[in-house]
Structures are given as structure tokens and as C-alpha cells.
Design a protein around this motif. Structure first.
Motif, mmCIF file in Angstrom:
data_model
loop_
_atom_site.group_PDB
_atom_site.id
_atom_site.type_symbol
_atom_site.label_atom_id
_atom_site.label_comp_id
_atom_site.label_asym_id
_atom_site.label_seq_id
_atom_site.Cartn_x
_atom_site.Cartn_y
_atom_site.Cartn_z
ATOM 1 N N LEU A 150 0.836 -1.205 0.000
ATOM 2 C CA LEU A 150 0.000 0.000 0.000
ATOM 3 C C LEU A 150 0.865 1.248 0.000
ATOM 4 C CD1 LEU A 150 -2.726 -1.032 2.611
ATOM 5 C CD2 LEU A 150 -2.933 -1.040 0.108
ATOM 6 N N GLU A 151 1.916 1.251 0.797
ATOM 7 C CA GLU A 151 2.811 2.413 0.872
ATOM 8 C C GLU A 151 3.531 2.636 -0.462
ATOM 9 O OE1 GLU A 151 4.397 5.808 1.952
ATOM 10 O OE2 GLU A 151 2.851 4.748 3.083
ATOM 11 N N ALA A 152 3.948 1.565 -1.112
ATOM 12 C CA ALA A 152 4.605 1.690 -2.416
ATOM 13 C C ALA A 152 3.637 2.303 -3.433
ATOM 14 C CB ALA A 152 5.104 0.333 -2.894
ATOM 15 N N PHE A 153 2.392 1.866 -3.419
ATOM 16 C CA PHE A 153 1.389 2.422 -4.320
ATOM 17 C C PHE A 153 1.160 3.898 -4.021
ATOM 18 C CE2 PHE A 153 -2.907 3.707 -5.376
ATOM 19 C CZ PHE A 153 -2.973 3.366 -6.721
ATOM 20 N N ARG A 154 0.999 4.232 -2.743
ATOM 21 C CA ARG A 154 0.758 5.632 -2.344
ATOM 22 C C ARG A 154 1.877 6.543 -2.822
ATOM 23 N NH1 ARG A 154 -0.049 3.508 3.215
ATOM 24 N NH2 ARG A 154 -2.210 2.855 3.303
ATOM 25 N N ARG A 155 3.114 6.144 -2.600
ATOM 26 C CA ARG A 155 4.254 6.970 -3.021
ATOM 27 C C ARG A 155 4.270 7.148 -4.538
ATOM 28 N NH1 ARG A 155 7.049 3.871 0.564
ATOM 29 N NH2 ARG A 155 7.995 2.682 -1.128
ATOM 30 N N ALA A 156 4.014 6.081 -5.259
ATOM 31 C CA ALA A 156 4.084 6.135 -6.727
ATOM 32 C C ALA A 156 2.945 6.944 -7.334
ATOM 33 C CB ALA A 156 4.092 4.715 -7.289
ATOM 34 N N SER A 198 0.990 0.678 -14.530
ATOM 35 C CA SER A 198 2.332 0.248 -14.135
ATOM 36 C C SER A 198 2.706 0.669 -12.709
ATOM 37 C CB SER A 198 3.370 0.773 -15.138
ATOM 38 O OG SER A 198 3.396 2.180 -15.125
ATOM 39 N N LEU A 199 1.763 1.239 -11.975
ATOM 40 C CA LEU A 199 2.021 1.553 -10.569
ATOM 41 C C LEU A 199 2.239 0.253 -9.794
ATOM 42 C CD1 LEU A 199 -0.649 4.355 -9.997
ATOM 43 C CD2 LEU A 199 1.832 4.654 -10.079
ATOM 44 N N PRO A 200 2.986 0.305 -8.699
ATOM 45 C CA PRO A 200 3.269 -0.910 -7.934
ATOM 46 C C PRO A 200 2.005 -1.657 -7.509
ATOM 47 C CG PRO A 200 4.570 0.924 -7.098
ATOM 48 C CD PRO A 200 3.607 1.491 -8.099
ATOM 49 N N HIS A 201 1.994 -2.952 -7.774
ATOM 50 C CA HIS A 201 0.975 -3.896 -7.298
ATOM 51 C C HIS A 201 -0.396 -3.723 -7.937
ATOM 52 C CE1 HIS A 201 3.983 -5.084 -4.391
ATOM 53 N NE2 HIS A 201 4.110 -3.814 -4.049
ATOM 54 N N VAL A 202 -0.510 -2.963 -9.037
ATOM 55 C CA VAL A 202 -1.808 -2.830 -9.704
ATOM 56 C C VAL A 202 -2.130 -4.139 -10.416
ATOM 57 C CG1 VAL A 202 -3.101 -1.665 -11.541
ATOM 58 C CG2 VAL A 202 -1.711 -0.333 -9.943
ATOM 59 N N ALA A 203 -3.248 -4.743 -10.036
ATOM 60 C CA ALA A 203 -3.689 -5.994 -10.654
ATOM 61 C C ALA A 203 -4.697 -5.734 -11.767
ATOM 62 C CB ALA A 203 -4.300 -6.909 -9.602
ATOM 63 N N SER A 204 -5.604 -4.756 -11.534
ATOM 64 C CA SER A 204 -6.613 -4.447 -12.543
ATOM 65 C C SER A 204 -7.158 -3.039 -12.317
ATOM 66 C CB SER A 204 -7.762 -5.462 -12.497
ATOM 67 O OG SER A 204 -8.450 -5.373 -11.267
ATOM 68 N N THR A 205 -7.746 -2.501 -13.387
ATOM 69 C CA THR A 205 -8.385 -1.185 -13.312
ATOM 70 C C THR A 205 -9.725 -1.253 -14.045
ATOM 71 O OG1 THR A 205 -7.384 -0.370 -15.374
ATOM 72 C CG2 THR A 205 -6.154 0.028 -13.324
ATOM 73 N N SER A 206 -10.578 -0.330 -13.707
ATOM 74 C CA SER A 206 -11.845 -0.163 -14.401
ATOM 75 C C SER A 206 -12.105 1.335 -14.476
ATOM 76 C CB SER A 206 -12.958 -0.866 -13.634
ATOM 77 O OG SER A 206 -14.170 -0.791 -14.352
ATOM 78 N N GLU A 208 -1.475 13.658 -13.565
ATOM 79 C CA GLU A 208 -2.861 13.683 -14.037
ATOM 80 C C GLU A 208 -3.849 13.220 -12.977
ATOM 81 O OE1 GLU A 208 -0.108 13.116 -17.540
ATOM 82 O OE2 GLU A 208 -0.315 12.165 -15.572
ATOM 83 N N VAL A 209 -3.378 12.589 -11.911
ATOM 84 C CA VAL A 209 -4.263 12.135 -10.830
ATOM 85 C C VAL A 209 -4.553 13.319 -9.914
ATOM 86 C CG1 VAL A 209 -4.514 10.607 -8.834
ATOM 87 C CG2 VAL A 209 -3.462 9.747 -10.946
ATOM 88 N N GLU A 210 -5.796 13.779 -9.941
ATOM 89 C CA GLU A 210 -6.223 14.907 -9.103
ATOM 90 C C GLU A 210 -6.575 14.465 -7.701
ATOM 91 O OE1 GLU A 210 -9.467 17.270 -10.515
ATOM 92 O OE2 GLU A 210 -8.202 18.332 -11.943
ATOM 93 N N GLU A 211 -7.130 13.266 -7.573
ATOM 94 C CA GLU A 211 -7.533 12.746 -6.274
ATOM 95 C C GLU A 211 -7.257 11.247 -6.247
ATOM 96 O OE1 GLU A 211 -11.629 13.595 -5.335
ATOM 97 O OE2 GLU A 211 -11.469 15.646 -6.070
ATOM 98 N N CYS A 212 -6.933 10.756 -5.077
ATOM 99 C CA CYS A 212 -6.745 9.316 -4.873
ATOM 100 C C CYS A 212 -7.321 8.977 -3.507
ATOM 101 C CB CYS A 212 -5.258 8.958 -4.939
ATOM 102 S SG CYS A 212 -4.928 7.228 -4.566
ATOM 103 N N HIS A 213 -8.277 8.059 -3.500
ATOM 104 C CA HIS A 213 -8.950 7.681 -2.262
ATOM 105 C C HIS A 213 -8.860 6.170 -2.069
ATOM 106 C CE1 HIS A 213 -10.831 11.669 -2.170
ATOM 107 N NE2 HIS A 213 -10.985 11.503 -3.468
ATOM 108 N N MET A 214 -8.447 5.748 -0.882
ATOM 109 C CA MET A 214 -8.509 4.335 -0.527
ATOM 110 C C MET A 214 -9.925 4.066 -0.032
ATOM 111 S SD MET A 214 -6.340 2.287 2.314
ATOM 112 C CE MET A 214 -5.798 0.644 1.930
#
Length: 152
Positions: free
Chosen positions: A84-90, A131-139, A96-102
Motif C-alpha cells: 500500500l505504501e509503495a502504491f501511495r508513493r508512486a 504500471s504503478l506498484p501492485h496494480v492488478a486491474s483497473t476499471s 494527471e491524478v487529481e484525487e486518490c482515495h482508498m
């Protein structure tokens, strides 16, 4: 932060500044019924204690050619704290990401992504987000019309 530590005057100051953060302290003090010095002291405290996190210009992204908004659901392959921390940092590096919410959901993160158009979004999704760390899928969900936008 304990909201009980601010009073009605503090709340009125915050609300006035939410509407127009460019007003002078003299104008703010007039609107909330204080003299200038006590108003300045309260304003300084509200900033120092984190009730007011900053002041900024609200930009019109459409006028700047960045009118395309998409929301991307991101599911991670690993949700241990290190991943989770690796994803947050990346994700902080993707401009282009204006907001990121867990979220507590069937996916892990919801990203608000702003680009010029769908072609630019596709590139951001394929080259950056996927290509962000640990991304398995997106929608992806593409915004057709914005009804409420607080500008923040």
C-alpha cells in the motif's frame, strides 16, 4: 483535531474564506464582527492548527484544455502495508491524478484523473496507472457532465 476547540466566529471566518480566500483581513474582520488584530490572531491560529490548510487559486481546467475527467477503480494484487505504501508513493508522481482515495470496497483505490481527452487518458492509464506498484486491474468510468464541483 477537535472541532470543539473552534467557536462560531472561527467557523464564520472559515466559511467566509471558503467563499473568497482573497479578501483582506480588514474585510474578513468586518464580516465576522471583530477588529482587525483579533481577526489576524484567530486566522493565524486556524492556519497553524491545520483548520485552514492553505490558500490557492481555483483554476478552470476546461479553459486550460484539461476538460476530460475519468474515475479509475484500481485493484491491487497485494494489500499488505508495504505494498500500500509503495502504491501511495508512486501515485503521487502521476500528475494527471487529481484525487486518490482508498476505499472499503471490492477494489482498493478510486482515482480522479484529468486529461485533455480520451486519447490522453488512455495513455495515462496504460503507461502510468497500470504500471504503478501492485496494480492488478483497473476499471474506468468517464464523466459525461459535472453537476457539482467545489473546485478543490
Amino acid at each position: 483535531m477537535d472541532n470543539s476547540l473552534i467557536d462560531q466566529i472561527d467557523r464564520r471566518m472559515i466559511e467566509e474564506l471558503r467563499v473568497d480566500a482573497r479578501m483582506t483581513v480588514a474585510e474578513l474582520s468586518r464580516r465576522v464582527g471583530l477588529s482587525k488584530t483579533p481577526c489576524q490572531i484567530r486566522l493565524k491560529r486556524l492556519v497553524e492548527e491545520g483548520y485552514i490548510r492553505g490558500f490557492r487559486a481555483v483554476i478552470d481546467p476546461v479553459r486550460l484544455g484539461m476538460g476530460h475527467i475519468a474515475f479509475a477503480e484500481v485493484k491491487l494484487s497485494d494489500t499488505r502495508e508495504k505494498a500500500l505504501e509503495a502504491f501511495r508513493r508512486a501515485v503521487l508522481q502521476v500528475e494527471e491524478v487529481e484525487e486518490c482515495h482508498m476505499l472499503a470496497s471490492h477494489f482498493d483505490y478510486l482515482l480522479k484523473v484529468r486529461t485533455a481527452d480520451i486519447t490522453a487518458y488512455r495513455a495515462v492509464l496504460g503507461e502510468k496507472i497500470s504500471s504503478l506498484p501492485h496494480v492488478a486491474s483497473t476499471s474506468t468510468f468517464v464523466v459525461m457532465e459535472t453537476i457539482v464541483d467545489q473546485g478543490g
